[in-house]
Write a protein that holds these residues in place. Sequence first.
Motif: not given
Length: 151
Positions: A89-99
């Motif tokens: 979820i944290c990564y999803i909130l970061s456009k560059s780490k969403r995938k």
Amino acid sequence: MDQSKTKEFREDFAFIIEAGFVAVKQLDETSANRIFQAAQMINPESTAPSVGLGYIALNKLEVKKATAIYEEVTAKEPNNWLAQTFLGICYILSKSKRKKGERLVREAIEKTDDETIKNLGKVSLEWAEKDLNKPKSPIYVLDADGSEAKE
């Protein structure tokens, strides 16, 4: 702290952790922090208090702080599917780490038997698809300098 002083509270450890999550849900950050810190003193080997502290940070949208906490927990316990879901979820909130975040959440959904974690993962993936992956997303994460995050 001397473990003999905290030994009597070990049997209530799960209830203490749950009380911390309840405090977060009630928006009582001070109590939640104190409860999770106390839980860490009772059982220093457990990552559950860290998961709770990360949850506080995530609820405050302190994404970098929450990410650091969940990366540490998942490094220590690679099969902690709740921590992995929160990290996703944290990564999803970061456009560059969403995938990468979506991949982590899907993996946790696949590997866990806990229906609550599966549901959390499914809801977060639906949210990412519905609101975050659109070209004109109503929600976007800013970089530290205030500019829109780049892929």
